[in-house]
Design an enzyme around this catalytic site. Structure first.
Site, PDB file in Angstrom:
ATOM      1  N   LYS A  93       0.897  -1.037   0.023  1.00 54.85           N
ATOM      2  CA  LYS A  93      -0.078  -0.021   0.074  1.00 54.85           C
ATOM      3  C   LYS A  93       0.972   1.098  -0.009  1.00 54.85           C
ATOM      4  CE  LYS A  93      -4.184   2.008   2.033  1.00 54.85           C
ATOM      5  NZ  LYS A  93      -3.527   3.494   1.647  1.00 54.85           N
ATOM      6  N   GLU A 128      -0.855   4.471  -8.301  1.00 52.45           N
ATOM      7  CA  GLU A 128      -0.540   5.239  -7.232  1.00 52.45           C
ATOM      8  C   GLU A 128       0.694   6.053  -7.819  1.00 52.45           C
ATOM      9  OE1 GLU A 128      -2.300   5.542  -4.391  1.00 52.45           O
ATOM     10  OE2 GLU A 128      -0.940   6.117  -2.924  1.00 52.45           O
TER      11      GLU A 128
HETATM   12  P1  ATP Z   1      -5.916   5.862   3.299  1.00 51.40           P
HETATM   13  O1  ATP Z   1      -6.214   7.196   4.050  1.00 51.40           O
HETATM   14  O2  ATP Z   1      -5.374   4.675   4.360  1.00 51.40           O
HETATM   15  O3  ATP Z   1      -5.217   5.827   2.090  1.00 51.40           O
HETATM   16  P2  ATP Z   1      -8.244   6.003   2.038  1.00 51.40           P
HETATM   17  O4  ATP Z   1      -9.701   6.014   2.639  1.00 51.40           O
HETATM   18  O5  ATP Z   1      -7.808   7.089   1.552  1.00 51.40           O
HETATM   19  O6  ATP Z   1      -7.311   5.098   3.055  1.00 51.40           O
HETATM   20  P3  ATP Z   1      -8.416   3.120   1.228  1.00 51.40           P
HETATM   21  O7  ATP Z   1      -9.712   2.571   0.872  1.00 51.40           O
HETATM   22  O8  ATP Z   1      -8.029   2.899   2.585  1.00 51.40           O
HETATM   23  O9  ATP Z   1      -8.389   4.896   1.007  1.00 51.40           O
HETATM   24  O10 ATP Z   1      -7.239   2.598   0.146  1.00 51.40           O
HETATM   25  C1  ATP Z   1      -7.358   2.939  -1.146  1.00 51.40           C
HETATM   26  C2  ATP Z   1      -6.405   3.902  -1.682  1.00 51.40           C
HETATM   27  O11 ATP Z   1      -5.009   3.285  -1.204  1.00 51.40           O
HETATM   28  C3  ATP Z   1      -6.517   3.930  -3.031  1.00 51.40           C
HETATM   29  O12 ATP Z   1      -7.132   5.268  -3.418  1.00 51.40           O
HETATM   30  C4  ATP Z   1      -4.821   4.040  -3.428  1.00 51.40           C
HETATM   31  O13 ATP Z   1      -4.385   5.596  -3.507  1.00 51.40           O
HETATM   32  C5  ATP Z   1      -4.045   3.586  -2.145  1.00 51.40           C
HETATM   33  N1  ATP Z   1      -3.059   2.737  -2.461  1.00 51.40           N
HETATM   34  C6  ATP Z   1      -1.970   2.369  -2.402  1.00 51.40           C
HETATM   35  N2  ATP Z   1      -1.531   1.153  -2.736  1.00 51.40           N
HETATM   36  C7  ATP Z   1      -2.597   0.542  -3.418  1.00 51.40           C
HETATM   37  C8  ATP Z   1      -2.554  -0.734  -4.102  1.00 51.40           C
HETATM   38  N3  ATP Z   1      -1.685  -1.510  -4.139  1.00 51.40           N
HETATM   39  N4  ATP Z   1      -3.997  -1.063  -4.318  1.00 51.40           N
HETATM   40  C9  ATP Z   1      -4.917  -0.352  -4.092  1.00 51.40           C
HETATM   41  N5  ATP Z   1      -4.887   0.922  -3.691  1.00 51.40           N
HETATM   42  C10 ATP Z   1      -3.673   1.421  -3.387  1.00 51.40           C
END
Ligand code: ATP
Length: 559
Positions: free
Chosen positions: A248, A298
């Protein structure tokens, strides 16, 4: 349509807090809108001049709006500002000023929604010398043709803040109710088009048209989001074994669209940032061998000398930058990792299982350090998973995302098709040393709070927080309650900002501690939010600067 007719609807919707009532009013109204006006009215109902995916913006800030109100209403700029301070809402301010104006101009009764939208579109087109004056006069022209109530909503739309409680859910349900179609179908069409105007039009033409709404390159779709898992074992329980595990990344989400030679980059909020990222465009051109596609990826900042990945804050300035873009791209180069594909050469990929979408990604991308598919392992083993998690954190990432290999892509939803695993930071006890008066719904309340830690007997600022506080009193700590506590402690009044005697201790959660020149502690909390009040703690017990420094050093990557 006469603008005054739309304003009546704005007023009725604003005057009820009940979602069902809002929906009923809107549905009833939409049903009778002429087909050729439906798109434009749907936009205006959301307070928008362009569909969400459209990058154009009106470029009209508070100062210009104040000048336009002053000039149209015959009040001095100071008078407008004074009134604004009192009302906390520039729309309400305009309403009072324009409402006080004696003569209701003759053409006030003939202002149409097309004229309003036309002027708003012109605002976004202006460039070069004289722009400021021309913007003011475009708004002034509309204001001069409006009564108080009409001015209120005009100003709010110009400032991108309609505030009548028409969110995505209300809009979706109103369209469904108006045209007697299923809510789920409306949502699906919206997630793929990001345009309620188009969705309303399709819904009016019947359920089949609605179902045929497809993703199109050039129109960003809502991204799929993930739920949280406590650890690797829990993650496997959610996504099944074997599952795909991916880093991530701590960058920002981009959606890359290509149609023939046209490549566009959108942010997660559907903003078009193509111009800001010429480096990404050239990577896509060289390294992706397909003609038409939509990719989820990303973008991560990297150190130009060492190539090491950097935390999000380093790259964030590239998103807003409009000048010296190439220079900044050299200073803060980006690395791109592609983790999903939604459309490929004529084929909608949303229903294709994730494992096959991943295959498609691997097939069309020529890998390099800079641009590659997301680092991924497919495994059933907790041990492999833990090792990969550790490796990801060591590289400066946020953690892992575990993904279900068979899952479809569900735009706009936080579904369990994937789960994220991240370390949790321990909360901090801090004291409030200042606050800002709120605007709009929060007018009359202190709504943003300046937090401090301590160093000996000094209090050092470490961030501003307005999250985790409730608008209603019975649901937890409310703005009203905090305002009541802090008002007697005010020691200096600097306009919208006040300084307060350090006394109120609160417990704060956050995602990360960053180094920051903005605050006197030299650090800033990322995404601080209130957990609870700590009346049981005294000032000696709040977090020390030393503690903050240690936490900053020990988090997964320091900066
Ligand atoms: P956070 O603040 O933890 O990023 P969030 O609410 O913004 O949480 P999440 O649903 O937790 O979003 O995570 C999705 C986000 O994580 C995506 O929008 C993307 O930008 C990021 N991301 C980073 N690496 C990955 C990956 N390998 N696969 C999918 N999303 C990823």
């Amino acid at each position: 349509m006469l603008y005054s007719k739309l304003v009546t609807i704005y007023g009725r919707v604003e005057n009820t807090t009940k979602t069902l009532e809002k929906t009923a009013i809107l549905a009833d109204f939409l049903k009778n809108v002429a087909p050729k006006e439906l798109e434009e009215i749907t936009l205006l109902l959301q307070g928008l001049a362009f569909p969400e995916y459209d990058a154009r913006d009106l470029g009209l800030g508070i100062q210009l709006a104040i000048k336009a109100i002053s000039s149209a209403g015959g009040s001095s700029i100071d008078q407008v500002k004074q009134l604004w301070k009192k009302t906390g809402d520039l729309g309400e301010t305009a309403s009072q000023i324009m409402g006080n104006k004696k003569q209701a101009t003759l053409f006030s009764r003939s202002l149409t929604t097309s004229k309003v939208l036309g002027n708003l579109h012109k605002l976004s087109e202006l460039e070069g010398p004289g722009t400021v004056d021309r913007k003011i006069s475009l708004l002034k022209e509309l204001l001069a043709s409006s009564n108080g109530e009409e001015s209120k909503y005009l100003v709010r739309i110009c400032l991108n803040d309609l505030r009548i409680g028409i969110g995505e859910g209300v809009m979706r349900d109103s369209i469904a109710l108006a045209f007697d179609v299923d809510k789920v179908a409306v949502q699906k069409a919206y997630d793929t088009t990001t345009d309620f105007g188009e969705v309303a039009q399709l819904a009016k033409n019947g359920v089949n048209q609605l179902a045929a709404a497809t993703i199109t390159t050039g129109k960003p779709i809502k991204v799929m989001l993930y739920q949280k898992a406590r650890n690797i074992t829990h993650a496997f329980e959610r996504v099944g074994r074997p599952g795909a595990l991916e880093y991530k990344y701590d960058g920002f989400h981009i959606q890359i669209h290509k149609r023939a030679s046209k490549i566009q980059v959108f942010t997660r909020r559907q903003e078009d940032v193509t111009k800001q990222f010429p480096d990404i465009i050239s990577m896509v051109k060289k390294q992706v061998s397909a003609t038409n596609f939509i990719l989820d990826a990303e973008a991560i900042g990297s150190d130009p000398k060492t190539g090491k990945w950097l935390p999000f804050q380093h790259i964030s300035q590239r998103i807003r930058r409009k000048y010296d873009v190439e220079l900044l791209a050299k200073k803060i180069p980006v690395v791109v990792r592609v983790f999903d594909i939604m459309y490929l050469d004529g084929k909608d990929m949303l229903l294709v299982p994730f494992k096959d979408r991943r295959k498609a990604i691997e097939k069309i991308i020529k890998k390099s350090q800079q641009f590659a598919p997301a680092e991924q392992i497919v495994t059933s083993s907790d041990e492999d998973g833990s090792r990969f998690y550790k490796e990801s954190l060591e590289k400066g990432n946020e953690g892992l995302i575990a993904k279900n290999l068979e899952a479809e892509y569900k735009p706009g939803s936080r579904v369990g098709y994937g789960v994220k695993i991240k370390p949790i930071m321990e909360p901090l006890d801090l004291v409030i040393v200042g606050a800002e008066w709120g605007t709009g719904k929060r007018g009359g309340w202190l709504s943003s709070f300046i937090l401090a830690c301590k160093k000996d007997d000094q209090f050092l600022e470490i961030g501003k927080m307005g999250t985790g506080i409730k608008e209603k009193e019975d649901m937890g700590t409310s703005f009203k309650e905090l305002t009541k506590l802090l008002k007697p402690l005010i020691i200096a009044d600097e306009g919208r900002v006040v300084r307060v005697k350090p006394k109120v201790v609160i417990e704060i959660a956050y995602e990360e501690i960053q180094k920051s020149p903005t605050y006197s502690s030299g650090f800033a909390l990322r995404f601080p939010r209130l957990i609870r009040m700590r009346p049981d703690k005294n000032l000696k017990e709040i977090a020390s600067l030393q503690q903050v420094k240690t936490l900053n050093l020990n988090q997964r990557h320091n900066n």
